[in-house]
Design an enzyme around this catalytic site. Structure first.
Site, mmCIF file in Angstrom:
data_model
loop_
_atom_site.group_PDB
_atom_site.id
_atom_site.type_symbol
_atom_site.label_atom_id
_atom_site.label_comp_id
_atom_site.label_asym_id
_atom_site.label_seq_id
_atom_site.Cartn_x
_atom_site.Cartn_y
_atom_site.Cartn_z
ATOM 1 N N ASN A 431 10.701 103.377 74.099
ATOM 2 C CA ASN A 431 9.999 102.222 73.543
ATOM 3 C C ASN A 431 8.622 102.096 74.173
ATOM 4 O O ASN A 431 8.499 101.829 75.378
ATOM 5 C CB ASN A 431 10.786 100.935 73.808
ATOM 6 C CG ASN A 431 9.989 99.692 73.442
ATOM 7 O OD1 ASN A 431 9.858 99.337 72.280
ATOM 8 N ND2 ASN A 431 9.396 99.041 74.447
ATOM 9 N N GLU A 432 7.592 102.331 73.389
ATOM 10 C CA GLU A 432 6.189 102.068 73.724
ATOM 11 C C GLU A 432 5.645 102.878 74.899
ATOM 12 O O GLU A 432 4.587 102.549 75.430
ATOM 13 C CB GLU A 432 5.952 100.563 73.954
ATOM 14 C CG GLU A 432 6.186 99.734 72.693
ATOM 15 C CD GLU A 432 5.813 98.266 72.849
ATOM 16 O OE1 GLU A 432 5.525 97.834 73.977
ATOM 17 O OE2 GLU A 432 5.820 97.544 71.832
ATOM 18 N N ASP A 433 6.314 103.951 75.285
ATOM 19 C CA ASP A 433 5.770 104.767 76.374
ATOM 20 C C ASP A 433 4.519 105.524 75.941
ATOM 21 O O ASP A 433 3.620 105.771 76.760
ATOM 22 C CB ASP A 433 6.838 105.740 76.886
ATOM 23 C CG ASP A 433 7.952 105.017 77.622
ATOM 24 O OD1 ASP A 433 7.926 103.775 77.665
ATOM 25 O OD2 ASP A 433 8.855 105.686 78.153
ATOM 26 N N SER A 486 8.987 105.164 69.925
ATOM 27 C CA SER A 486 8.696 104.057 69.013
ATOM 28 C C SER A 486 7.664 103.164 69.683
ATOM 29 O O SER A 486 7.948 102.553 70.720
ATOM 30 C CB SER A 486 9.960 103.257 68.699
ATOM 31 O OG SER A 486 9.685 102.208 67.800
ATOM 32 N N HIS A 503 4.306 99.472 65.877
ATOM 33 C CA HIS A 503 4.560 98.122 66.373
ATOM 34 C C HIS A 503 3.311 97.305 66.072
ATOM 35 O O HIS A 503 2.263 97.536 66.670
ATOM 36 C CB HIS A 503 4.845 98.137 67.878
ATOM 37 C CG HIS A 503 6.121 98.831 68.239
ATOM 38 N ND1 HIS A 503 6.616 98.866 69.534
ATOM 39 C CD2 HIS A 503 7.026 99.511 67.489
ATOM 40 C CE1 HIS A 503 7.756 99.536 69.548
ATOM 41 N NE2 HIS A 503 8.017 99.944 68.320
#
Length: 845
Positions: A431-433, A486, A503
């Site tokens: 997530n968002e790395d 993501s 996102h």
């Protein structure tokens, strides 16, 4: 031959601060699994951190080490059997001692362990089991100090968390407290056996015409000796046996059989068909005696992510059994900070809410945990698709060799554990790395395909997402799609709307755009977006103890909202759109109106775009749930009380949804003037797989009088495009010189004589409108032992009628717009005769 026996070690535990050497340091543990905060609260050593400022008074626990111990009696061991000690989850740095001897050292919360303790338990009688849980908070800081060269870029929590394989939200997030749990968080037990089925899984090959499926069942057998065993496989559906076959277990411990299923019943997400589950079982047999038996449920289905070049860039949407699915749903965070407290029943209630809200996909977010089996069982049974992140979130993770090995074991264990679930349709690396990589300016050359080079850059975590994890998924669940992160899309900027998922946080965060234009900001698949809202007053009453603190800007309310800059963001969206209020109850309601409107504008537009060559493949709002009673982006609070946005989303995700919207002019710019004209559009979105005929009626109703200000528009015998969008009006015009009176556009659609959907478009912003004296009537028209029906009507348009959420009560609809000449019925389940009527509130009341 003796069958496998299990002996749960759930009772008789005690615990203490590891540094406390006093004789009375030990305290009883009510039950295991647990975490230390639960056990401290049970012993009145800790206040409830969910109330008031108590979280601050519990922070001392985060910097302590804890020891748990128990004694147990050695079970009877039949000849030829062995004893194993099994841990399904230890949180996190755990040293396990059996009779004073170290038998295990674990540093990964997401791993299970199984130890042969036969020799260690040779002596009859009682044996001691002790587990030291070292402080993860302090260990993380030490690990960070040991690698000063690594760039510890991160969002949320202390950056040292990146060094530890533990739920990342335990370090605190922008919706949750800092609660560093420790303990035996999943089951611990003894097992006695000669052999066991260590794993059972299936490979499903479905013919393209869906008329035949080949099911290959695989079993992995562990034996304590070299005895030969038979594996008896059975395939069944709804308890009826479809096939049975017995084979010998090979020397390497494997066994497999194949079954042909004619005219199989497919597994579908809800709304598209039945979520049919087959069951495969295997009995391990020795000399006709069953020594172990395992069963697993699975679905016959295909699932893929379609990524094809098109006029918008490159598609990103899900296809199940050959049917394109618009994936409207939510992101899921852990349902509690105390994970052992989340029961199977509580998980099921959450997934039932998803179905009630017509949401078809849930995204298990990468900063939490790989959920309990009961979570995925509920998704399987109720037909909810699962987007499963691996547990990496908002950071540049280090790649020390021992950490990479732990990550590989973790991913193998969890992919193997979960691969039989038909609900899981995608594994996602993090997530968002990749957003952290962009924000920190870390090196990412997508064209460099040499993994060894990635480890030498300042973004070595790429090695995890683009080598380790895809290899694991390919080996252990090859039919499941893998997505590196993501958001992510072919190595392009994560905000690129033409590819992959995105996102979209420029509503609320970022540039703080108007929520009325949310649908113009999306991409090919919108896997995060959100708007904060307060929970209902009943939830606030739980964590705000003092009446004097019940005002919108109180310190305790601020403390329970962990989002950066939350006050100015909430204030901005309130002041721009609504007439504000200083009393807390109205303030709560107004934030909920904003959240509901935001979700409606986003979802409604993105679902419409689905019909434009799959321009938008899905929308997963942030977030479905909370991990504690708080103010956040959740659309359902910690106590499973839906906020108005829950219902707004449900209406937009109706199998047939009708939409109407006018062009909204920006009223907050310099020299803003009332528009002279506005364009409007009218459309129908359908997820049905066949064309149906409908009648669509559009009325223009005065907000001040409730009367029609111009002639209504009726479209009869409309052919509604299946699984797409039918545009009825794309260039409608409102001339405010001719029709100056503020009015709503109210649309309804009938299919086969049944009214199936509505939509109402309002002038923006609401603060300019006089919404007093609506002539609203809420009438009880029927009542039974457990159900009531209300009839809603109004003389003038009503905005966002919200009913009180009450424990044990489920409302069919809320956050409702009501217009004259269109009575609506609401069903309330769980209400008994004599119960006080549900309170309600609407805009302008």
């Amino acid at each position: 031959m003796a069958a496998l026996q299990r002996f749960p070690l759930s009772k008789g535990w005690s615990f203490k601060d590891s540094e406390d050497k006093s004789e009375d340091a030990w305290m009883p543990v009510p039950v295991v699994p647990s975490v230390v905060q639960q056990d401290l609260q049970a012993n009145n050593k800790l206040k409830d951190p969910y109330i008031g400022f108590n979280e601050l008074e519990t922070r001392w626990v985060n910097e302590k080490s804890w020891t748990y111990k128990t004694t147990f009696q050695k079970p009877a061991v039949p000849a030829g059997s062995a004893i194993f000690l099994a841990f399904d989850g230890l949180d996190t740095f755990a040293t396990v001692k059996l009779d004073g001897n170290v038998i295990l050292e674990s540093d990964n919360m997401f791993l299970a362990h199984r130890l042969d303790v036969t020799k260690a338990l040779e002596a009859e009688g009682d044996h001691s089991l002790e587990i030291d849980f070292d402080c993860a908070f302090l260990r993380a800081k030490e690990l960070r100090k040991q690698d000063s060269k690594h760039n510890w870029a991160s969002f949320n929590g202390d950056p040292s968390r990146l060094s530890v394989r533990k739920s990342q939200y335990h370090w605190g997030w922008d919706w949750g407290p800092v609660l560093m749990t420790a303990g035996i968080w999943r089951e611990v037990r003894l097992e006695v056996y000669t052999a066991r089925v260590a794993d059972l899984w299936t490979d499903v090959q479905l013919a393209s015409d869906h008329q035949n499926a080949q099911i290959t069942a695989f079993a992995e057998v562990e034996s304590v000796n070299s005895d030969a065993h038979k594996a008896r496989f059975t395939l069944s559906l709804h308890g009826q046996e479809l096939g049975r076959e017995e084979v010998s277990v090979s020397e390497d411990g494997s066994a497999k059989v194949s079954f042909d299923v004619k005219s199989p019943s497919l597994w579908w997400p809800h709304g598209y068909g039945d979520a049919t589950l087959y069951e495969v079982s295997v009995s391990l047999v020795k000399d006709q005696d069953e020594v172990h038996q395992v069963s697993k449920k699975f679905g016959i289905r295909t699932a893929e992510v379609v990524q094809q070049p098109d006029k918008h860039g490159k598609s990103f949407f899900f296809r199940v059994n050959g049917v394109d699915i618009f994936c409207g749903g939510s992101c899921w965070i852990p349902a509690d900070n105390y994970l052992p407290s989340v029961t199977a029943d509580r998980y099921r209630k959450w997934i039932e809410l998803m179905v009630h809200g017509r949401q078809v996909m849930i995204r298990v977010w990468g900063g939490g945990n790989y959920e309990d089996d009961s979570f995925y069982d509920a998704c399987d049974e109720l037909g909810v698709l699962v987007w499963q992140d691996f547990m990496f979130g908002c950071g540049n993770y280090p790649t020390w060799p021992n950490l990479l090995e732990s990550i590989r074991k973790e991913s193998v264990y969890n992919v193997r554990r979960l691969r039989h679930h038909p609900s899981i349709v995608v594994w996602v690396g993090n997530n968002e790395d990749y957003q952290v990589q962009e924000s920190a300016g870390l090196t990412y050359d997508f064209e460099d395909k040499n993994p060894e080079n990635w480890l030498k850059t300042d973004f070595p975590a790429r090695y995890i997402y683009e080598k380790i994890l895809p290899e694991v998924v390919e080996e252990y669940s090859p039919s499941t799609f893998y997505h590196p992160g993501s958001p992510w899309g072919d190595g392009k900027t994560t905000s690129d709307p033409t590819v992959g998922d995105m996102h979209q946080w420029n509503v609320w965060h970022g540039t703080q755009e108007k929520y009325q234009i949310f649908d113009t900001l999306g991409g090919r698949f919108n896997s995060e977006f959100g708007m904060e809202a307060f929970p209902h007053m009943s939830t606030i009453d739980y964590f705000v103890e003092n009446e004097a603190d019940k005002f919108p800007q109180s310190h305790v309310l601020d403390f329970h909202n962990k989002a950066d800059g939350h006050e100015r963001r909430i204030a901005t969206y309130l002041v721009e759109n609504l007439r504000t209020a200083t009393d807390l109850e109205t303030h709560v309601y107004l934030t909920q109106v904003v959240q509901a409107e935001t979700m409606m504008f986003g979802y409604r537009g993105w679902r419409r775009q689905w019909g434009d060559e799959r321009h938008c493949g899905g929308a997963l709002l942030w977030q479905l749930n909370d991990c504690w009673p708080t103010i956040s982006w959740a659309i359902v609070d910690y106590f499973l009380r839906p906020k108005p946005a829950f219902y707004a989303v449900a209406r937009v995700l109706n199998p047939i949804a009708v939409g109407v919207r006018r062009e909204h002019h920006d009223w907050s710019v310099t020299h803003a003037q009332p528009p002279k004209t506005s364009k409007f559009e009218l459309w129908v979105a359908s997820s049905l797989q066949k064309e149906v005929q409908g009648t669509v009626e559009l009325r223009f109703l005065s907000i001040n009088t409730g009367l029609e200000v111009r002639e209504r528009i009726v479209h009869e015998n409309v052919s509604i495009v299946p699984n797409g969008t039918t545009n009825l009006i794309v260039d409608g015009l409102i001339d405010y010189k001719v029709h100056p009176e503020p009015h709503v556009l109210a649309v309804r659609i009938w299919v086969n004589g049944e009214l199936v959907a509505r939509d109402v478009d309002w002038p923006q912003p609401f603060k300019y409108l006089d919404l007093s004296n609506r002539g609203l009537e809420v009438k009880l028209v029927s009542e039974s032992e457990n159900e009531q029906t209300l009839l809603l009507s109004a003389q003038k348009p009503v905005k966002c009628l919200v009913f009180e959420e009450r424990e044990g009560v489920r409302i069919s609809d809320s956050a409702i717009d009501i217009v004259p000449g269109d009575e609506q019925r609401v069903t309330i389940k769980g209400m008994k005769p004599g119960d006080a009527p549900l309170k309600y509130k609407f805009l302008g009341q």
